[in-house]
Design a protein around this motif. Structure first.
Motif, PDB file in Angstrom:
ATOM      1  N   MET A   1      -0.637  -2.677  10.005  1.00 25.61           N
ATOM      2  CA  MET A   1      -1.217  -3.991   9.849  1.00 25.61           C
ATOM      3  C   MET A   1      -1.862  -4.414  11.162  1.00 25.61           C
ATOM      4  SD  MET A   1       1.422  -6.170   7.496  1.00 25.61           S
ATOM      5  CE  MET A   1       2.955  -5.766   8.313  1.00 25.61           C
ATOM      6  N   THR A   2      -3.130  -4.131  11.336  1.00 27.50           N
ATOM      7  CA  THR A   2      -3.790  -4.462  12.584  1.00 27.50           C
ATOM      8  C   THR A   2      -4.936  -5.446  12.392  1.00 27.50           C
ATOM      9  OG1 THR A   2      -5.231  -2.542  12.350  1.00 27.50           O
ATOM     10  CG2 THR A   2      -3.198  -2.235  13.630  1.00 27.50           C
ATOM     11  N   ALA A   3      -5.057  -6.065  11.227  1.00 32.19           N
ATOM     12  CA  ALA A   3      -6.104  -7.059  11.004  1.00 32.19           C
ATOM     13  C   ALA A   3      -5.841  -8.269  11.897  1.00 32.19           C
ATOM     14  CB  ALA A   3      -6.132  -7.474   9.548  1.00 32.19           C
ATOM     15  N   ALA A   4      -6.879  -9.016  12.231  1.00 33.34           N
ATOM     16  CA  ALA A   4      -6.748 -10.176  13.108  1.00 33.34           C
ATOM     17  C   ALA A   4      -6.554 -11.469  12.335  1.00 33.34           C
ATOM     18  CB  ALA A   4      -7.968 -10.284  14.015  1.00 33.34           C
ATOM     19  N   THR A   5      -6.502 -11.391  11.003  1.00 35.95           N
ATOM     20  CA  THR A   5      -6.318 -12.585  10.188  1.00 35.95           C
ATOM     21  C   THR A   5      -5.312 -12.321   9.078  1.00 35.95           C
ATOM     22  OG1 THR A   5      -8.134 -12.010   8.708  1.00 35.95           O
ATOM     23  CG2 THR A   5      -8.680 -13.424  10.599  1.00 35.95           C
ATOM     24  N   LEU A   6      -4.768 -13.417   8.553  1.00 34.61           N
ATOM     25  CA  LEU A   6      -3.890 -13.374   7.394  1.00 34.61           C
ATOM     26  C   LEU A   6      -4.460 -14.370   6.389  1.00 34.61           C
ATOM     27  CD1 LEU A   6      -1.128 -12.232   6.317  1.00 34.61           C
ATOM     28  CD2 LEU A   6      -0.103 -14.340   7.154  1.00 34.61           C
ATOM     29  N   GLN A   7      -4.623 -13.935   5.147  1.00 34.80           N
ATOM     30  CA  GLN A   7      -5.157 -14.798   4.096  1.00 34.80           C
ATOM     31  C   GLN A   7      -4.041 -15.239   3.160  1.00 34.80           C
ATOM     32  OE1 GLN A   7      -7.929 -13.285   6.193  1.00 34.80           O
ATOM     33  NE2 GLN A   7      -7.068 -11.717   4.897  1.00 34.80           N
ATOM     34  N   PHE A   8      -4.070 -16.526   2.790  1.00 35.46           N
ATOM     35  CA  PHE A   8      -3.195 -17.062   1.747  1.00 35.46           C
ATOM     36  C   PHE A   8      -4.076 -17.349   0.540  1.00 35.46           C
ATOM     37  CE2 PHE A   8      -0.376 -17.705   5.238  1.00 35.46           C
ATOM     38  CZ  PHE A   8       0.900 -17.692   4.690  1.00 35.46           C
ATOM     39  N   VAL A   9      -3.728 -16.722  -0.585  1.00 32.13           N
ATOM     40  CA  VAL A   9      -4.495 -16.901  -1.810  1.00 32.13           C
ATOM     41  C   VAL A   9      -3.564 -17.473  -2.866  1.00 32.13           C
ATOM     42  CG1 VAL A   9      -5.871 -15.782  -3.591  1.00 32.13           C
ATOM     43  CG2 VAL A   9      -5.928 -14.910  -1.241  1.00 32.13           C
ATOM     44  N   HIS A  10      -3.914 -18.648  -3.397  1.00 34.65           N
ATOM     45  CA  HIS A  10      -3.173 -19.245  -4.508  1.00 34.65           C
ATOM     46  C   HIS A  10      -4.035 -19.113  -5.749  1.00 34.65           C
ATOM     47  CE1 HIS A  10      -1.097 -21.293  -1.118  1.00 34.65           C
ATOM     48  NE2 HIS A  10      -0.062 -21.011  -1.888  1.00 34.65           N
ATOM     49  N   SER A  11      -3.410 -18.680  -6.845  1.00 35.12           N
ATOM     50  CA  SER A  11      -4.166 -18.410  -8.055  1.00 35.12           C
ATOM     51  C   SER A  11      -3.306 -18.682  -9.283  1.00 35.12           C
ATOM     52  CB  SER A  11      -4.607 -16.938  -8.049  1.00 35.12           C
ATOM     53  OG  SER A  11      -5.247 -16.603  -9.247  1.00 35.12           O
ATOM     54  N   THR A  12      -3.960 -18.765 -10.434  1.00 34.25           N
ATOM     55  CA  THR A  12      -3.238 -18.906 -11.699  1.00 34.25           C
ATOM     56  C   THR A  12      -2.968 -17.553 -12.344  1.00 34.25           C
ATOM     57  OG1 THR A  12      -5.325 -19.173 -12.888  1.00 34.25           O
ATOM     58  CG2 THR A  12      -4.207 -21.201 -12.153  1.00 34.25           C
ATOM     59  N   ALA A  13      -3.436 -16.475 -11.699  1.00 29.69           N
ATOM     60  CA  ALA A  13      -3.259 -15.129 -12.251  1.00 29.69           C
ATOM     61  C   ALA A  13      -2.777 -14.186 -11.153  1.00 29.69           C
ATOM     62  CB  ALA A  13      -4.582 -14.631 -12.821  1.00 29.69           C
ATOM     63  N   PRO A  14      -2.154 -13.073 -11.540  1.00 31.86           N
ATOM     64  CA  PRO A  14      -1.720 -12.089 -10.539  1.00 31.86           C
ATOM     65  C   PRO A  14      -2.916 -11.541  -9.761  1.00 31.86           C
ATOM     66  CG  PRO A  14      -0.772 -11.593 -12.684  1.00 31.86           C
ATOM     67  CD  PRO A  14      -1.793 -12.676 -12.892  1.00 31.86           C
ATOM     68  N   PRO A  15      -2.671 -10.975  -8.583  1.00 29.89           N
ATOM     69  CA  PRO A  15      -3.768 -10.377  -7.806  1.00 29.89           C
ATOM     70  C   PRO A  15      -4.465  -9.278  -8.602  1.00 29.89           C
ATOM     71  CG  PRO A  15      -1.712 -10.371  -6.541  1.00 29.89           C
ATOM     72  CD  PRO A  15      -1.375 -10.808  -7.928  1.00 29.89           C
ATOM     73  N   THR A  16      -5.766  -9.177  -8.424  1.00 30.51           N
ATOM     74  CA  THR A  16      -6.521  -8.138  -9.130  1.00 30.51           C
ATOM     75  C   THR A  16      -6.420  -6.797  -8.409  1.00 30.51           C
ATOM     76  OG1 THR A  16      -8.522  -8.801  -7.961  1.00 30.51           O
ATOM     77  CG2 THR A  16      -8.150  -9.751 -10.153  1.00 30.51           C
ATOM     78  N   GLU A  17      -6.164  -6.824  -7.095  1.00 33.02           N
ATOM     79  CA  GLU A  17      -6.024  -5.578  -6.362  1.00 33.02           C
ATOM     80  C   GLU A  17      -4.609  -5.021  -6.537  1.00 33.02           C
ATOM     81  OE1 GLU A  17      -5.343  -9.132  -3.878  1.00 33.02           O
ATOM     82  OE2 GLU A  17      -7.196  -8.392  -4.735  1.00 33.02           O
ATOM     83  N   ASP A  18      -4.479  -3.739  -6.316  1.00 32.62           N
ATOM     84  CA  ASP A  18      -3.185  -3.066  -6.434  1.00 32.62           C
ATOM     85  C   ASP A  18      -2.270  -3.542  -5.307  1.00 32.62           C
ATOM     86  OD1 ASP A  18      -1.309  -1.349  -7.481  1.00 32.62           O
ATOM     87  OD2 ASP A  18      -2.003   0.354  -6.287  1.00 32.62           O
ATOM     88  N   VAL A  19      -1.062  -3.963  -5.641  1.00 31.99           N
ATOM     89  CA  VAL A  19      -0.098  -4.472  -4.666  1.00 31.99           C
ATOM     90  C   VAL A  19       1.081  -3.513  -4.609  1.00 31.99           C
ATOM     91  CG1 VAL A  19       1.424  -6.389  -4.096  1.00 31.99           C
ATOM     92  CG2 VAL A  19      -0.807  -6.857  -5.102  1.00 31.99           C
ATOM     93  N   ARG A  20       1.301  -2.922  -3.456  1.00 34.17           N
ATOM     94  CA  ARG A  20       2.427  -2.003  -3.271  1.00 34.17           C
ATOM     95  C   ARG A  20       3.661  -2.806  -2.866  1.00 34.17           C
ATOM     96  NH1 ARG A  20       2.897   3.000   0.968  1.00 34.17           N
ATOM     97  NH2 ARG A  20       4.902   3.752   0.205  1.00 34.17           N
ATOM     98  N   VAL A  21       4.714  -2.736  -3.674  1.00 28.33           N
ATOM     99  CA  VAL A  21       5.916  -3.545  -3.463  1.00 28.33           C
ATOM    100  C   VAL A  21       6.981  -2.704  -2.751  1.00 28.33           C
ATOM    101  CG1 VAL A  21       7.752  -4.856  -4.600  1.00 28.33           C
ATOM    102  CG2 VAL A  21       5.416  -4.927  -5.511  1.00 28.33           C
ATOM    103  N   PHE A  22       7.513  -3.235  -1.632  1.00 30.69           N
ATOM    104  CA  PHE A  22       8.564  -2.560  -0.879  1.00 30.69           C
ATOM    105  C   PHE A  22       9.944  -3.146  -1.156  1.00 30.69           C
ATOM    106  CE2 PHE A  22       4.765  -1.607   1.555  1.00 30.69           C
ATOM    107  CZ  PHE A  22       4.915  -0.255   1.796  1.00 30.69           C
ATOM    108  N   ASP A  23      10.013  -4.414  -1.520  1.00 32.54           N
ATOM    109  CA  ASP A  23      11.286  -5.068  -1.809  1.00 32.54           C
ATOM    110  C   ASP A  23      10.981  -6.285  -2.672  1.00 32.54           C
ATOM    111  OD1 ASP A  23      14.004  -5.515  -1.756  1.00 32.54           O
ATOM    112  OD2 ASP A  23      14.116  -5.992   0.376  1.00 32.54           O
ATOM    113  N   SER A  24      11.893  -6.633  -3.605  1.00 33.73           N
ATOM    114  CA  SER A  24      11.655  -7.806  -4.451  1.00 33.73           C
ATOM    115  C   SER A  24      12.970  -8.429  -4.886  1.00 33.73           C
ATOM    116  CB  SER A  24      10.812  -7.453  -5.679  1.00 33.73           C
ATOM    117  OG  SER A  24      11.547  -6.656  -6.570  1.00 33.73           O
ATOM    118  N   LEU A  25      12.886  -9.707  -5.254  1.00 31.20           N
ATOM    119  CA  LEU A  25      14.049 -10.459  -5.717  1.00 31.20           C
ATOM    120  C   LEU A  25      13.553 -11.571  -6.630  1.00 31.20           C
ATOM    121  CD1 LEU A  25      17.152 -11.021  -5.429  1.00 31.20           C
ATOM    122  CD2 LEU A  25      16.557 -12.561  -3.559  1.00 31.20           C
TER     123      LEU A  25
END
Length: 199
Positions: A1-25
């Motif tokens: 993770m070397t990007a210089a920004t962090l984005q917060f996205v609020h939506s009514t639907a799940p992300p359209t891009e593939d999300v790799r999950v490492f831990d969940s609860l």
């Protein structure tokens, strides 16, 4: 993770891009299931009953309403116990007065959330603490989620920026049509509705 920004996205639907999950609860709040995930790019929280989806990502996103936070900005001083101080809400006009803090409000169907984001020096990260969710991406690079009575807290650490990015999010159930009032200023969650882990 070397990007210089962090984005917060609020939506009514799940992300359209593939999300790799490492831990969940999954926890129950406000009579609905909320699922918290540490993902490859940061964190993702969803509550489908409220049409609520929050993705925090270092990856570039093309989404309406995304909030971009720089990782190389000023930091706030840590409290004497090493934990970030509570509070830090915006001035009464809703504008953040501290460049090291950002306040984000979001309203979904029947749900209001308020998020405080603070940039702290990396030394403020309580590495010895236990978290509900935690993943180490590399030396000193963690994403953690800690679930409380009325919301959740995260840390995203970036050794390359000497940064511990701290967030505190609270949820509040609001009647339909009252969302504008709930997100005007500080939308505090109710402590009488504790989160209860379900997995």
């Amino acid at each position: 993770m070397t990007a210089a920004t962090l984005q917060f996205v609020h939506s009514t639907a799940p992300p359209t891009e593939d999300v790799r999950v490492f831990d969940s609860l999954t926890c129950e709040w406000l009579d609905a299931e909320f699922t918290f995930r540490v993902v490859g790019s940061s964190h993702y929280v969803s509550a489908p009953a409220f049409d609520f989806h929050e993705l925090s990502t270092c990856d570039p996103v093309d989404a309406d309403g995304a909030t971009t936070l720089r990782l190389d900005g000023p930091t706030v001083a840590a409290a004497t116990d090493g934990r970030p101080p509570s509070g830090g809400h915006p001035a009464s006009d809703g504008v953040d007065t501290d460049p090291a803090r950002r306040h984000l409000d979001h309203a979904a169907d029947g749900l209001a959330c308020a998020t405080l984001v603070e940039r702290h020096p990396l030394a403020a990260f309580p590495a010895a603490d236990e978290f509900d969710l935690s993943y180490r991406f590399g030396e000193g690079a963690y994403t953690t989620v800690d679930i409380g009575a009325d919301g959740f807290e995260t840390y995203h650490t970036y050794p390359e920026f000497d940064l511990a990015l701290f967030t505190r999010t609270t949820f509040e159930s609001v009647p339909s049509g009252a969302l504008a009032d709930a997100t005007d200023g500080d939308a505090r969650g109710r402590a009488d509705l504790p989160g209860r882990p379900t997995d």
